[in-house]
Design a protein around this motif. Structure first.
Motif, PDB file in Angstrom:
ATOM      1  N   ASN A   1      28.118  36.250  20.090  1.00  0.00           N
ATOM      2  CA  ASN A   1      27.170  35.500  20.918  1.00  0.00           C
ATOM      3  C   ASN A   1      27.919  34.699  21.982  1.00  0.00           C
ATOM      4  N   PRO A   2      27.738  35.043  23.267  1.00  0.00           N
ATOM      5  CA  PRO A   2      28.403  34.270  24.323  1.00  0.00           C
ATOM      6  C   PRO A   2      27.680  32.967  24.630  1.00  0.00           C
ATOM      7  N   THR A   3      26.517  32.749  24.021  1.00  0.00           N
ATOM      8  CA  THR A   3      25.731  31.530  24.256  1.00  0.00           C
ATOM      9  C   THR A   3      25.479  30.836  22.926  1.00  0.00           C
ATOM     10  N   PRO A   4      26.530  30.312  22.273  1.00  0.00           N
ATOM     11  CA  PRO A   4      26.323  29.657  20.978  1.00  0.00           C
ATOM     12  C   PRO A   4      25.306  28.522  21.148  1.00  0.00           C
ATOM     13  N   GLY A   5      24.442  28.386  20.188  1.00  0.00           N
ATOM     14  CA  GLY A   5      23.389  27.374  20.329  1.00  0.00           C
ATOM     15  C   GLY A   5      22.085  27.982  20.810  1.00  0.00           C
ATOM     16  N   ALA A   6      22.139  29.153  21.403  1.00  0.00           N
ATOM     17  CA  ALA A   6      20.914  29.876  21.782  1.00  0.00           C
ATOM     18  C   ALA A   6      20.964  31.244  21.106  1.00  0.00           C
ATOM     19  N   ALA A   7      19.834  31.954  21.162  1.00  0.00           N
ATOM     20  CA  ALA A   7      19.780  33.276  20.514  1.00  0.00           C
ATOM     21  C   ALA A   7      20.814  34.199  21.146  1.00  0.00           C
ATOM     22  N   ASN A   8      21.338  35.112  20.339  1.00  0.00           N
ATOM     23  CA  ASN A   8      22.369  36.030  20.821  1.00  0.00           C
ATOM     24  C   ASN A   8      21.732  37.093  21.710  1.00  0.00           C
ATOM     25  N   PRO A   9      22.102  37.137  23.000  1.00  0.00           N
ATOM     26  CA  PRO A   9      21.505  38.142  23.887  1.00  0.00           C
ATOM     27  C   PRO A   9      22.150  39.521  23.756  1.00  0.00           C
ATOM     28  N   MET A  10      23.208  39.632  22.956  1.00  0.00           N
ATOM     29  CA  MET A  10      23.935  40.903  22.883  1.00  0.00           C
ATOM     30  C   MET A  10      23.489  41.717  21.674  1.00  0.00           C
ATOM     31  N   ARG A  11      23.704  43.026  21.765  1.00  0.00           N
ATOM     32  CA  ARG A  11      23.407  43.894  20.619  1.00  0.00           C
ATOM     33  C   ARG A  11      24.526  43.839  19.597  1.00  0.00           C
ATOM     34  N   GLN A  12      24.166  43.918  18.328  1.00  0.00           N
ATOM     35  CA  GLN A  12      25.172  43.940  17.266  1.00  0.00           C
ATOM     36  C   GLN A  12      25.920  45.268  17.298  1.00  0.00           C
ATOM     37  N   VAL A  13      27.199  45.219  17.005  1.00  0.00           N
ATOM     38  CA  VAL A  13      28.083  46.373  17.162  1.00  0.00           C
ATOM     39  C   VAL A  13      28.687  46.812  15.823  1.00  0.00           C
ATOM     40  N   VAL A  14      28.932  45.843  14.943  1.00  0.00           N
ATOM     41  CA  VAL A  14      29.754  46.099  13.758  1.00  0.00           C
ATOM     42  C   VAL A  14      28.921  45.985  12.488  1.00  0.00           C
ATOM     43  N   ARG A  15      29.115  46.943  11.611  1.00  0.00           N
ATOM     44  CA  ARG A  15      28.576  46.848  10.248  1.00  0.00           C
ATOM     45  C   ARG A  15      29.680  47.210   9.277  1.00  0.00           C
ATOM     46  N   LEU A  16      29.751  46.455   8.205  1.00  0.00           N
ATOM     47  CA  LEU A  16      30.727  46.759   7.153  1.00  0.00           C
ATOM     48  C   LEU A  16      29.975  46.899   5.851  1.00  0.00           C
ATOM     49  N   GLU A  17      30.155  48.031   5.195  1.00  0.00           N
ATOM     50  CA  GLU A  17      29.507  48.229   3.899  1.00  0.00           C
ATOM     51  C   GLU A  17      30.528  48.793   2.928  1.00  0.00           C
ATOM     52  N   ALA A  18      30.306  48.518   1.649  1.00  0.00           N
ATOM     53  CA  ALA A  18      31.271  48.953   0.644  1.00  0.00           C
ATOM     54  C   ALA A  18      30.545  49.256  -0.658  1.00  0.00           C
ATOM     55  N   PRO A  19      30.987  50.304  -1.352  1.00  0.00           N
ATOM     56  CA  PRO A  19      30.368  50.619  -2.638  1.00  0.00           C
ATOM     57  C   PRO A  19      30.863  49.684  -3.742  1.00  0.00           C
ATOM     58  N   ILE A  20      30.029  49.528  -4.747  1.00  0.00           N
ATOM     59  CA  ILE A  20      30.413  48.728  -5.920  1.00  0.00           C
ATOM     60  C   ILE A  20      31.316  49.584  -6.810  1.00  0.00           C
ATOM     61  N   LEU A  21      32.478  49.042  -7.134  1.00  0.00           N
ATOM     62  CA  LEU A  21      33.421  49.758  -7.995  1.00  0.00           C
ATOM     63  C   LEU A  21      33.013  49.681  -9.456  1.00  0.00           C
ATOM     64  N   GLN A  22      32.670  48.481  -9.894  1.00  0.00           N
ATOM     65  CA  GLN A  22      32.322  48.239 -11.308  1.00  0.00           C
ATOM     66  C   GLN A  22      31.300  47.121 -11.362  1.00  0.00           C
ATOM     67  N   ILE A  23      30.498  47.131 -12.429  1.00  0.00           N
ATOM     68  CA  ILE A  23      29.650  45.978 -12.739  1.00  0.00           C
ATOM     69  C   ILE A  23      29.913  45.609 -14.195  1.00  0.00           C
ATOM     70  N   ARG A  24      30.119  44.339 -14.475  1.00  0.00           N
ATOM     71  CA  ARG A  24      30.318  43.944 -15.874  1.00  0.00           C
ATOM     72  C   ARG A  24      29.473  42.724 -16.211  1.00  0.00           C
ATOM     73  N   ASP A  25      29.155  42.648 -17.500  1.00  0.00           N
ATOM     74  CA  ASP A  25      28.381  41.514 -18.001  1.00  0.00           C
ATOM     75  C   ASP A  25      29.343  40.484 -18.558  1.00  0.00           C
ATOM     76  N   ILE A  26      29.118  39.231 -18.188  1.00  0.00           N
ATOM     77  CA  ILE A  26      29.952  38.158 -18.735  1.00  0.00           C
ATOM     78  C   ILE A  26      29.038  37.092 -19.341  1.00  0.00           C
ATOM     79  N   PRO A  27      29.516  36.436 -20.379  1.00  0.00           N
ATOM     80  CA  PRO A  27      28.688  35.386 -21.004  1.00  0.00           C
ATOM     81  C   PRO A  27      28.771  34.083 -20.221  1.00  0.00           C
ATOM     82  N   ALA A  28      27.821  33.209 -20.454  1.00  0.00           N
ATOM     83  CA  ALA A  28      27.912  31.860 -19.885  1.00  0.00           C
ATOM     84  C   ALA A  28      29.235  31.234 -20.303  1.00  0.00           C
TER      85      ALA A  28
END
Ligand SMILES: *Cc1c(COP(=O)(O)O)cnc(C)c1O
Length: 359
Positions: A220-247
């Motif tokens: 955003n070249p105008t911080p404080g106001a809405a971003n007039p530019m289009r978004q360019v970058v996306r980063l996504e990643a797969p989940i390697l593992q999921i585990r359950d942990i106790p409190a």
């Protein structure tokens, strides 16, 4: 499953951002600043996309960046090197040095005179950065003796704004006035002044050649106001593992996160070595479908961990978004990290798979 995160870079959005800035700057021209590997996004892909959109002037910081860019773009477009280089160091690449001191001016002028062929270059006047560019004393010496420029073919005289992202900062108008006064005492030359934010300060700032960088890449070249530019970058990643942990169980280095409830923790193969800044520990979030997932524990070199307790359907192999889309933009992530979007982009590592979407 390939656990490598995927960085999507939308070249069409970059081209559209350039066209929007070009329309704003008209009748002045608009360059593309592609230093630091096009702010981390890949100059070899970004610069040809800008060229196809109509961009004919490019700025890099280092000589080596300029040499690589010339190889990517071929002959024709102007490639200026902001940090300058010694006369002849560009060999056959026809790069334009930015002359940042009177010493630079004298060296390149002498080289031009002894070769019998004027050296093309840009002249940089410091008007308030105190970083690079001729200072007030050097500007006065040049103003008093234009013959110091013999042997140079100056394409532009440039200056750089210190506070363009703060429209009310008094230094903006002060720099514009200093630049105008300094230019008036030199031979008449095309001027290059505005960076991205400078293009939003008004028509006085655009000049003959604006030099936007960050806005091309969706910051955003105008911080404080809405971003007039289009978004360019996306980063996504797969989940390697999921585990359950106790409190009461902790997650990651330093045991900085302790689960207050029985929790499900998902691990992702992105870490600070990939530019996911370590100071985002406890501050980062990811997006899964329409849910925001909090990051828990420290960011480690190669891994981060998310609390997915409230996303019961989520499974290993599914992708979460880390930047862009429903996830934070580079600017949002920067705010969480106490930095600026520029640093988020230029820190993106080279371990990602990169997917470039054409325009
Ligand atoms: C980096 C840089 C730019 C581009 O600035 P943005 O804020 O990214 O638009 C322009 N001019 C100079 C001298 C620079 O160093």
């Amino acid at each position: 499953m390939d656990p490598t995160a995927l960085l999507r870079i939308d070249l069409g959005a970059i081209a559209e951002n350039w066209r929007a800035l070009a329309a704003r700057a008209a009748p002045g021209a608009v360059a593309g600043v592609v230093k630091a590997n096009a702010y981390g996004l890949g100059a070899a892909r970004v610069a040809p996309a800008l060229h196809a959109a109509g961009c004919r002037h490019f700025f890099v910081a280092h000589l080596a960046e300029g040499m690589a860019l010339r190889a990517a773009l071929g002959a024709g477009p102007m490639i200026a090197v902001l940090n300058g280089f010694a006369p002849g160091a560009d060999e056959e690449a026809a790069l334009m040095p930015v002359l940042n001191s009177l010493g630079d001016v004298l060296a390149h002028a002498a080289a031009g005179r002894s070769a019998g062929r004027a050296r093309p270059a840009l002249l940089h006047l410091d008007t308030g950065m105190a970083r690079l560019g001729l200072d007030a004393g050097e500007q006065a010496r040049l103003a008093a003796d234009h013959s110091l420029l013999a042997g140079l073919d100056l394409l532009y005289v440039m200056s750089h704004l210190a506070c363009a992202d703060e429209p009310d900062h008094p230094l903006n108008a002060e720099q514009a006035a200093r630049f105008a006064r300094a230019c008036a005492r030199l031979p008449k030359l095309p001027r290059s002044f505005a960076n991205s934010s400078g293009l939003f300060l008004g028509s006085d700032y655009a000049s003959d050649l604006a030099r936007p960088g960050c806005a091309l890449y969706g910051i955003n070249p105008t911080p404080g106001a809405a971003n007039p530019m289009r978004q360019v970058v996306r980063l996504e990643a797969p989940i390697l593992q999921i585990r359950d942990i106790p409190a009461g169980a902790s997650v990651g280095y330093g045991a900085s996160f302790v689960a207050a409830r029985p929790s499900r923790i998902a691990t992702i193969a992105v870490g600070y070595a990939d530019g996911y800044l370590r100071c985002l520990s406890g501050q980062g979030v990811a997006a899964y479908r329409d849910m925001i997932l909090p990051m828990v524990g420290r960011v480690s070199m190669d891994l981060i961990t998310l609390d997915v307790t409230d996303a019961p359907g989520i499974t290993p192999g599914e992708a979460v978004q880390l930047i862009g889309g429903a996830a934070p933009s580079p600017d949002d992530l920067a705010a969480r990290a106490g930095t600026i979007g520029y640093e988020i982009l230029t820190s993106l590592g080279d371990r990602y798979r990169r997917d470039y979407r054409a325009g």
